[in-house]
Design a protein around this motif. Structure first.
Motif, short mmCIF file in Angstrom:
data_model
loop_
_atom_site.label_atom_id
_atom_site.label_comp_id
_atom_site.label_asym_id
_atom_site.label_seq_id
_atom_site.Cartn_x
_atom_site.Cartn_y
_atom_site.Cartn_z
N THR A 120 0.83 -1.20 0.00
CA THR A 120 0.00 0.00 0.00
C THR A 120 0.87 1.25 0.00
OG1 THR A 120 -0.12 0.06 2.40
CG2 THR A 120 -1.84 -1.16 1.27
N ASP A 121 0.27 2.35 -0.43
CA ASP A 121 0.98 3.62 -0.41
C ASP A 121 0.07 4.69 0.20
OD1 ASP A 121 -0.81 4.28 -2.46
OD2 ASP A 121 0.69 4.03 -4.03
N GLU A 122 0.55 5.91 0.25
CA GLU A 122 -0.19 7.00 0.87
C GLU A 122 -1.52 7.25 0.15
OE1 GLU A 122 -0.99 9.35 3.89
OE2 GLU A 122 0.92 8.29 3.74
N GLU A 123 -1.55 7.05 -1.17
CA GLU A 123 -2.80 7.23 -1.91
C GLU A 123 -3.85 6.22 -1.46
OE1 GLU A 123 -1.98 7.10 -6.09
OE2 GLU A 123 -0.54 8.74 -5.97
N ASP A 124 -3.43 4.97 -1.26
CA ASP A 124 -4.35 3.94 -0.80
C ASP A 124 -4.89 4.28 0.59
OD1 ASP A 124 -3.90 2.29 -3.10
OD2 ASP A 124 -2.05 1.58 -2.17
N ARG A 125 -4.01 4.72 1.48
CA ARG A 125 -4.43 5.08 2.83
C ARG A 125 -5.36 6.29 2.81
NH1 ARG A 125 0.67 2.89 3.40
NH2 ARG A 125 1.80 4.85 3.14
N SER A 126 -5.13 7.21 1.89
CA SER A 126 -6.01 8.38 1.75
C SER A 126 -7.40 7.95 1.29
CB SER A 126 -5.41 9.38 0.76
OG SER A 126 -4.18 9.87 1.23
N HIS A 127 -7.44 7.02 0.35
CA HIS A 127 -8.71 6.51 -0.16
C HIS A 127 -9.51 5.86 0.98
CE1 HIS A 127 -10.73 4.54 -3.90
NE2 HIS A 127 -11.61 4.86 -2.99
N VAL A 128 -8.84 5.04 1.78
CA VAL A 128 -9.51 4.38 2.90
C VAL A 128 -10.02 5.41 3.91
CG1 VAL A 128 -9.13 2.89 4.92
CG2 VAL A 128 -8.32 2.18 2.67
N ALA A 129 -9.23 6.42 4.18
CA ALA A 129 -9.67 7.47 5.11
C ALA A 129 -10.96 8.13 4.60
CB ALA A 129 -8.57 8.52 5.29
N GLU B 160 -0.18 16.61 6.29
CA GLU B 160 0.93 16.18 5.42
C GLU B 160 0.39 15.42 4.20
OE1 GLU B 160 4.64 16.62 4.47
OE2 GLU B 160 3.84 17.45 6.32
N ALA B 161 -0.58 14.53 4.42
CA ALA B 161 -1.15 13.77 3.31
C ALA B 161 -1.96 14.67 2.38
CB ALA B 161 -2.02 12.64 3.84
N MET C 170 -7.26 13.76 -4.13
CA MET C 170 -8.18 13.20 -5.11
C MET C 170 -8.71 11.85 -4.63
SD MET C 170 -7.57 11.70 -8.91
CE MET C 170 -6.66 10.39 -8.18
N ARG C 171 -7.81 10.98 -4.15
CA ARG C 171 -8.23 9.66 -3.69
C ARG C 171 -9.11 9.76 -2.44
NH1 ARG C 171 -4.93 5.24 -5.36
NH2 ARG C 171 -6.33 4.02 -4.07
N TYR C 172 -8.79 10.70 -1.56
CA TYR C 172 -9.58 10.93 -0.35
C TYR C 172 -11.01 11.33 -0.72
CZ TYR C 172 -11.07 13.00 4.08
OH TYR C 172 -11.76 13.31 5.22
N HIS C 173 -11.14 12.29 -1.62
CA HIS C 173 -12.46 12.76 -2.03
C HIS C 173 -13.21 11.68 -2.82
CE1 HIS C 173 -11.86 16.63 -0.30
NE2 HIS C 173 -10.79 16.87 -1.04
N ARG C 174 -12.50 10.89 -3.59
CA ARG C 174 -13.14 9.78 -4.29
C ARG C 174 -13.71 8.80 -3.27
NH1 ARG C 174 -9.37 6.52 -8.07
NH2 ARG C 174 -9.53 8.40 -9.31
N GLY C 175 -12.95 8.51 -2.22
CA GLY C 175 -13.44 7.63 -1.16
C GLY C 175 -14.68 8.18 -0.49
N GLN C 176 -14.69 9.50 -0.25
CA GLN C 176 -15.88 10.12 0.35
C GLN C 176 -17.10 9.97 -0.55
OE1 GLN C 176 -14.28 14.12 0.98
NE2 GLN C 176 -14.49 13.82 3.19
#
Length: 147
Positions: A50-59, A69-70, A78-84
């Motif tokens: 996993t990488d920071e993008e994956d962890r952002s998506h899960v968050a 920082e993330a 982008m990945r965080y908002h996609r997850g939301q």
């Protein structure tokens, strides 16, 4: 065990995609068209972890805050908002007929493989359960007549 099964499923789906791609290639599909359908730019290798993008998506999926920082990296945002968005959409009833049909096919296949067709009625919306039952019935192996 869930992760183990998910990676097995990903590998199996990859084999299916490549089988279909080989058929398309054999029937004359242009290479650039085939590449676009295979979405080769989206292929990711699991070996790096996993990488920071994956962890952002899960968050985003879990409704958790993303660290300052993330948030500084645009791909993480982008990945965080996609997850939301995905979490919000998961709360809404599904009305796309193609998605309902896909869900029904997957549940029907699973029910047939597990030999548990009756379980379809217990946790699916009625219209999906009915379609899944038809899929499971179509996959039933007929018994051979003995003489």
């Amino acid at each position: 065990m869930t992760l183990y099964r998910a990676t097995d499923a990903a590998d199996t789906m990859n084999m299916v995609a490549m089988l279909i791609a080989a058929y398309c290639e054999r029937t004359g599909m242009a290479a650039h068209t085939l590449d676009s359908y295979l979405q080769v730019g989206q292929q990711a290798i699991r070996a790096h972890g996993t990488d920071e993008e994956d962890r952002s998506h899960v968050a985003g999926l879990l409704g958790e805050a993303l660290s300052y920082e993330a948030m500084r990296a645009s791909t993480n945002r982008m990945r965080y908002h996609r997850g939301q968005r995905q979490a919000e959409q998961a709360q809404q009833p599904e009305d796309d007929p193609q998605k309902l049909f896909t869900v029904a096919c997957l549940h029907g296949l699973k029910a047939r493989l597990c030999d548990d067709v009756d379980s379809l009625d217990s946790y699916l919306p009625p219209q999906v359960a009915a379609m899944a039952r038809k899929v499971a019935e179509a996959l039933e192996v007929p018994e051979l007549a003995t003489t």
